[in-house]
Design a protein around this motif. Sequence first.
Motif, PDB file in Angstrom:
ATOM      1  N   ILE A 135      -8.903  -9.053   8.415  1.00  0.00           N
ATOM      2  CA  ILE A 135      -9.542  -8.978   9.729  1.00  0.00           C
ATOM      3  C   ILE A 135      -8.919  -7.993  10.354  1.00  0.00           C
ATOM      4  CG2 ILE A 135     -10.312 -10.320  11.838  1.00  0.00           C
ATOM      5  CD1 ILE A 135     -10.305 -12.749  10.310  1.00  0.00           C
ATOM      6  N   ASP A 136      -9.873  -7.084  11.064  1.00  0.00           N
ATOM      7  CA  ASP A 136      -9.202  -5.955  11.853  1.00  0.00           C
ATOM      8  C   ASP A 136      -9.477  -6.541  13.166  1.00  0.00           C
ATOM      9  OD1 ASP A 136      -9.104  -3.804  13.745  1.00  0.00           O
ATOM     10  OD2 ASP A 136      -9.504  -2.212  11.851  1.00  0.00           O
ATOM     11  N   ARG A 137      -8.142  -7.099  13.925  1.00  0.00           N
ATOM     12  CA  ARG A 137      -8.431  -7.376  15.508  1.00  0.00           C
ATOM     13  C   ARG A 137      -9.038  -6.362  16.546  1.00  0.00           C
ATOM     14  NH1 ARG A 137      -2.921  -9.603  16.872  1.00  0.00           N
ATOM     15  NH2 ARG A 137      -2.307  -7.916  15.493  1.00  0.00           N
ATOM     16  N   GLU A 138      -8.939  -5.168  16.074  1.00  0.00           N
ATOM     17  CA  GLU A 138      -9.391  -4.229  17.133  1.00  0.00           C
ATOM     18  C   GLU A 138     -11.058  -4.215  16.984  1.00  0.00           C
ATOM     19  OE1 GLU A 138      -7.747  -0.543  17.223  1.00  0.00           O
ATOM     20  OE2 GLU A 138      -5.695  -1.173  17.319  1.00  0.00           O
ATOM     21  N   THR A 139     -11.808  -4.212  15.600  1.00  0.00           N
ATOM     22  CA  THR A 139     -12.972  -4.168  15.513  1.00  0.00           C
ATOM     23  C   THR A 139     -13.659  -5.432  15.354  1.00  0.00           C
ATOM     24  OG1 THR A 139     -12.849  -3.672  13.367  1.00  0.00           O
ATOM     25  CG2 THR A 139     -12.779  -1.722  14.813  1.00  0.00           C
ATOM     26  N   ASP A 140     -12.970  -6.553  15.165  1.00  0.00           N
ATOM     27  CA  ASP A 140     -13.358  -7.607  14.714  1.00  0.00           C
ATOM     28  C   ASP A 140     -14.253  -7.764  13.491  1.00  0.00           C
ATOM     29  OD1 ASP A 140     -12.248  -8.689  17.202  1.00  0.00           O
ATOM     30  OD2 ASP A 140     -14.221  -8.238  18.358  1.00  0.00           O
ATOM     31  N   LYS A 141     -13.866  -6.565  12.486  1.00  0.00           N
ATOM     32  CA  LYS A 141     -14.648  -6.758  11.290  1.00  0.00           C
ATOM     33  C   LYS A 141     -13.989  -7.382  10.256  1.00  0.00           C
ATOM     34  CE  LYS A 141     -17.386  -2.394  12.089  1.00  0.00           C
ATOM     35  NZ  LYS A 141     -17.584  -0.935  11.746  1.00  0.00           N
ATOM     36  N   ILE A 142     -14.594  -7.981   9.464  1.00  0.00           N
ATOM     37  CA  ILE A 142     -14.289  -8.840   8.375  1.00  0.00           C
ATOM     38  C   ILE A 142     -14.535  -8.130   7.030  1.00  0.00           C
ATOM     39  CG2 ILE A 142     -14.500 -10.949   7.118  1.00  0.00           C
ATOM     40  CD1 ILE A 142     -14.750 -12.700   9.769  1.00  0.00           C
ATOM     41  N   LYS A 143     -13.465  -8.253   6.153  1.00  0.00           N
ATOM     42  CA  LYS A 143     -13.915  -7.432   4.971  1.00  0.00           C
ATOM     43  C   LYS A 143     -13.283  -8.805   3.829  1.00  0.00           C
ATOM     44  CE  LYS A 143     -12.562  -3.869   1.517  1.00  0.00           C
ATOM     45  NZ  LYS A 143     -11.985  -2.671   1.314  1.00  0.00           N
ATOM     46  N   ASP A 144     -14.242  -8.943   2.688  1.00  0.00           N
ATOM     47  CA  ASP A 144     -13.736  -9.652   1.759  1.00  0.00           C
ATOM     48  C   ASP A 144     -13.251  -8.831   0.234  1.00  0.00           C
ATOM     49  OD1 ASP A 144     -14.977 -12.157   2.957  1.00  0.00           O
ATOM     50  OD2 ASP A 144     -17.010 -11.484   2.821  1.00  0.00           O
ATOM     51  N   THR A 145     -12.126  -9.414   0.144  1.00  0.00           N
ATOM     52  CA  THR A 145     -11.533  -8.723  -1.185  1.00  0.00           C
ATOM     53  C   THR A 145     -10.629  -9.761  -1.840  1.00  0.00           C
ATOM     54  OG1 THR A 145     -10.342  -6.688  -1.752  1.00  0.00           O
ATOM     55  CG2 THR A 145      -9.595  -7.754   0.277  1.00  0.00           C
ATOM     56  N   ASP A 146      -9.746  -9.231  -2.578  1.00  0.00           N
ATOM     57  CA  ASP A 146      -8.790 -10.136  -3.433  1.00  0.00           C
ATOM     58  C   ASP A 146      -7.308  -9.921  -3.077  1.00  0.00           C
ATOM     59  OD1 ASP A 146     -10.834 -11.088  -5.252  1.00  0.00           O
ATOM     60  OD2 ASP A 146     -11.057  -9.330  -6.112  1.00  0.00           O
ATOM     61  N   PHE A 147      -6.508 -10.745  -3.180  1.00  0.00           N
ATOM     62  CA  PHE A 147      -5.088 -10.731  -2.705  1.00  0.00           C
ATOM     63  C   PHE A 147      -4.448  -9.536  -3.492  1.00  0.00           C
ATOM     64  CE2 PHE A 147      -0.856 -11.355  -1.905  1.00  0.00           C
ATOM     65  CZ  PHE A 147      -0.576 -11.979  -0.536  1.00  0.00           C
ATOM     66  N   LYS A 148      -4.874  -9.065  -4.663  1.00  0.00           N
ATOM     67  CA  LYS A 148      -4.113  -8.078  -5.499  1.00  0.00           C
ATOM     68  C   LYS A 148      -4.329  -6.701  -4.674  1.00  0.00           C
ATOM     69  CE  LYS A 148      -6.368  -9.323  -8.928  1.00  0.00           C
ATOM     70  NZ  LYS A 148      -7.227  -9.310 -10.454  1.00  0.00           N
ATOM     71  N   HIS A 149      -5.311  -6.676  -3.931  1.00  0.00           N
ATOM     72  CA  HIS A 149      -5.333  -5.357  -3.227  1.00  0.00           C
ATOM     73  C   HIS A 149      -4.434  -5.287  -1.694  1.00  0.00           C
ATOM     74  CE1 HIS A 149      -8.267  -4.167  -6.166  1.00  0.00           C
ATOM     75  NE2 HIS A 149      -8.969  -5.157  -5.663  1.00  0.00           N
ATOM     76  N   ILE A 150      -3.763  -6.370  -1.586  1.00  0.00           N
ATOM     77  CA  ILE A 150      -2.983  -6.540  -0.184  1.00  0.00           C
ATOM     78  C   ILE A 150      -2.310  -5.148   0.145  1.00  0.00           C
ATOM     79  CG2 ILE A 150      -1.079  -7.543  -1.387  1.00  0.00           C
ATOM     80  CD1 ILE A 150      -2.235  -8.401   2.033  1.00  0.00           C
ATOM     81  N   LEU A 151      -1.628  -4.408  -0.776  1.00  0.00           N
ATOM     82  CA  LEU A 151      -0.981  -3.373  -0.786  1.00  0.00           C
ATOM     83  C   LEU A 151      -1.909  -2.114  -0.158  1.00  0.00           C
ATOM     84  CD1 LEU A 151       1.389  -3.122  -3.875  1.00  0.00           C
ATOM     85  CD2 LEU A 151       1.758  -4.288  -1.468  1.00  0.00           C
ATOM     86  N   ASP A 152      -3.045  -2.360  -0.078  1.00  0.00           N
ATOM     87  CA  ASP A 152      -4.030  -1.221   0.587  1.00  0.00           C
ATOM     88  C   ASP A 152      -3.832  -1.241   1.998  1.00  0.00           C
ATOM     89  OD1 ASP A 152      -4.816  -0.652  -2.018  1.00  0.00           O
ATOM     90  OD2 ASP A 152      -6.704  -1.882  -1.818  1.00  0.00           O
ATOM     91  N   TYR A 153      -3.283  -2.393   2.475  1.00  0.00           N
ATOM     92  CA  TYR A 153      -3.015  -2.696   4.137  1.00  0.00           C
ATOM     93  C   TYR A 153      -1.607  -2.350   4.547  1.00  0.00           C
ATOM     94  CZ  TYR A 153      -7.710  -4.007   2.946  1.00  0.00           C
ATOM     95  OH  TYR A 153      -9.248  -4.174   2.529  1.00  0.00           O
ATOM     96  N   LEU A 154      -0.703  -2.044   3.738  1.00  0.00           N
ATOM     97  CA  LEU A 154       0.752  -1.905   4.095  1.00  0.00           C
ATOM     98  C   LEU A 154       1.180  -0.315   3.783  1.00  0.00           C
ATOM     99  CD1 LEU A 154       2.158  -4.958   2.184  1.00  0.00           C
ATOM    100  CD2 LEU A 154       1.465  -4.807   4.859  1.00  0.00           C
ATOM    101  N   GLU A 155       1.893   0.040   4.615  1.00  0.00           N
ATOM    102  CA  GLU A 155       2.199   1.621   4.741  1.00  0.00           C
ATOM    103  C   GLU A 155       3.789   1.677   4.311  1.00  0.00           C
ATOM    104  OE1 GLU A 155       0.055   3.873   4.702  1.00  0.00           O
ATOM    105  OE2 GLU A 155      -1.663   2.353   5.610  1.00  0.00           O
ATOM    106  N   ALA A 156       4.097   2.771   3.684  1.00  0.00           N
ATOM    107  CA  ALA A 156       5.425   3.106   3.560  1.00  0.00           C
ATOM    108  C   ALA A 156       6.290   3.021   5.096  1.00  0.00           C
ATOM    109  CB  ALA A 156       5.571   4.497   3.068  1.00  0.00           C
ATOM    110  N   GLY A 157       7.490   2.137   5.134  1.00  0.00           N
ATOM    111  CA  GLY A 157       8.075   2.318   6.210  1.00  0.00           C
ATOM    112  C   GLY A 157       7.700   0.920   6.973  1.00  0.00           C
ATOM    113  N   ASP A 158       6.911   0.139   6.340  1.00  0.00           N
ATOM    114  CA  ASP A 158       6.403  -1.217   6.957  1.00  0.00           C
ATOM    115  C   ASP A 158       7.389  -2.066   6.372  1.00  0.00           C
ATOM    116  OD1 ASP A 158       4.162  -0.168   8.518  1.00  0.00           O
ATOM    117  OD2 ASP A 158       2.746  -1.125   7.277  1.00  0.00           O
ATOM    118  N   GLY A 159       7.507  -3.525   7.182  1.00  0.00           N
ATOM    119  CA  GLY A 159       8.403  -4.541   6.636  1.00  0.00           C
ATOM    120  C   GLY A 159       7.427  -5.825   6.250  1.00  0.00           C
ATOM    121  N   LEU A 160       7.734  -6.297   5.191  1.00  0.00           N
ATOM    122  CA  LEU A 160       7.080  -7.745   4.467  1.00  0.00           C
ATOM    123  C   LEU A 160       8.057  -8.768   4.890  1.00  0.00           C
ATOM    124  CD1 LEU A 160       4.409  -8.344   3.375  1.00  0.00           C
ATOM    125  CD2 LEU A 160       5.247  -7.985   1.342  1.00  0.00           C
TER     126      LEU A 160
END
Length: 344
Positions: free
Chosen positions: A33-58
């Motif tokens: 869920i993109d909280r700025e646009t309120d858009k929902i995308k259905d995907t699989d958890f194995k694609h979680i890294l598509d939403y994390l960037e170098a320099g981020d913290g998990l």
Amino acid sequence: MTYTTQDFNYELPDDLIAQTPLADRSASRLMVIDRETDKIKDTDFKHILDYLEAGDGLVVNHSRVIPARIFGVKPDTGGHLEILLLHNTQGNRWETLVKPAKRAKVGTKISFGDGELTAEVVESLEHGGRIIEFYYEGVFLEHLEKLGQMPLPPYIKERLEDPDRYQTVYAKENGSAAAPTAGLHFTEELLQAAKAKGVELIPLTLHVGLGTFRPVSVDRIEDHDMHAEFYHLSAESAERINRIKANGGKITAVGTTSVRTLETIAQENHGEVLPQSGWTKIFITPGFEYQVVDHLITNFHLPQSTLMMLVSAFYDRNHVLAAYAHAVEKRYRFFSFGDAMLLL
């Protein structure tokens, strides 16, 4: 705005409550869920890294679930008791829930495993719990590993064949009575891929109590008495979080337990993240100002629960309820062994 508990209710068919874990942890579905646009995308958890960037913290909670459900016998009567360990109060004393509680008066003696472990009820608590003192030789956790069972939530009716599936792959610190379930989707391979991408894995500890599953029984949410849970954030983890924030990176909290720890510390230190240990009773409801967490990975929670309120505070109650309706329509799996949501 004043909210009632009913404001966080939704309809859930029983067959969407996941009873067993998937063979592959990362095969869970993921609602993004993109909280700025309120858009929902259905995907699989194995694609979680598509939403994390170098320099981020998990930020992950590396608390480990102990086999906290043990079954004992009263030597004087032969009566059977089920004991659920909630947390260690001091020494060999534990706060517990006992079934049936009426058979566990102060002074009651209990034997486990033909006397391998013995105990005595030393105090009765207001909420119906009991303080029990244990007697044993050797290491208490070794006795628990032999005699105890995983304390699965009451909505899971199926037997868990592999107890490790109710642990995260990074579980380390013994002490939880329930799993920090948002982390159950991660595999070693996913974590290595995150590291290779430049995403930092930052541990903290919050020992999850059974209060997590306790329903809110009051009408006005501000009247709810929140359960306390022990947390710890190391100096190294605090330094890494502060460095990432200072460099413009995003902090993604894996699960509500990570949120509770980080926001407790920030709230107590005027927005600063400092190394700290203690007990938190933080109750995050709509209107709460998040100070540390930028993104949230979480599972789908019980209706009218404090965790529904926490997620609604991170986003927006109406949009969260709409996302849950979408999850029901798309037949996502719910609760501990269910699918996940990523709020950006």
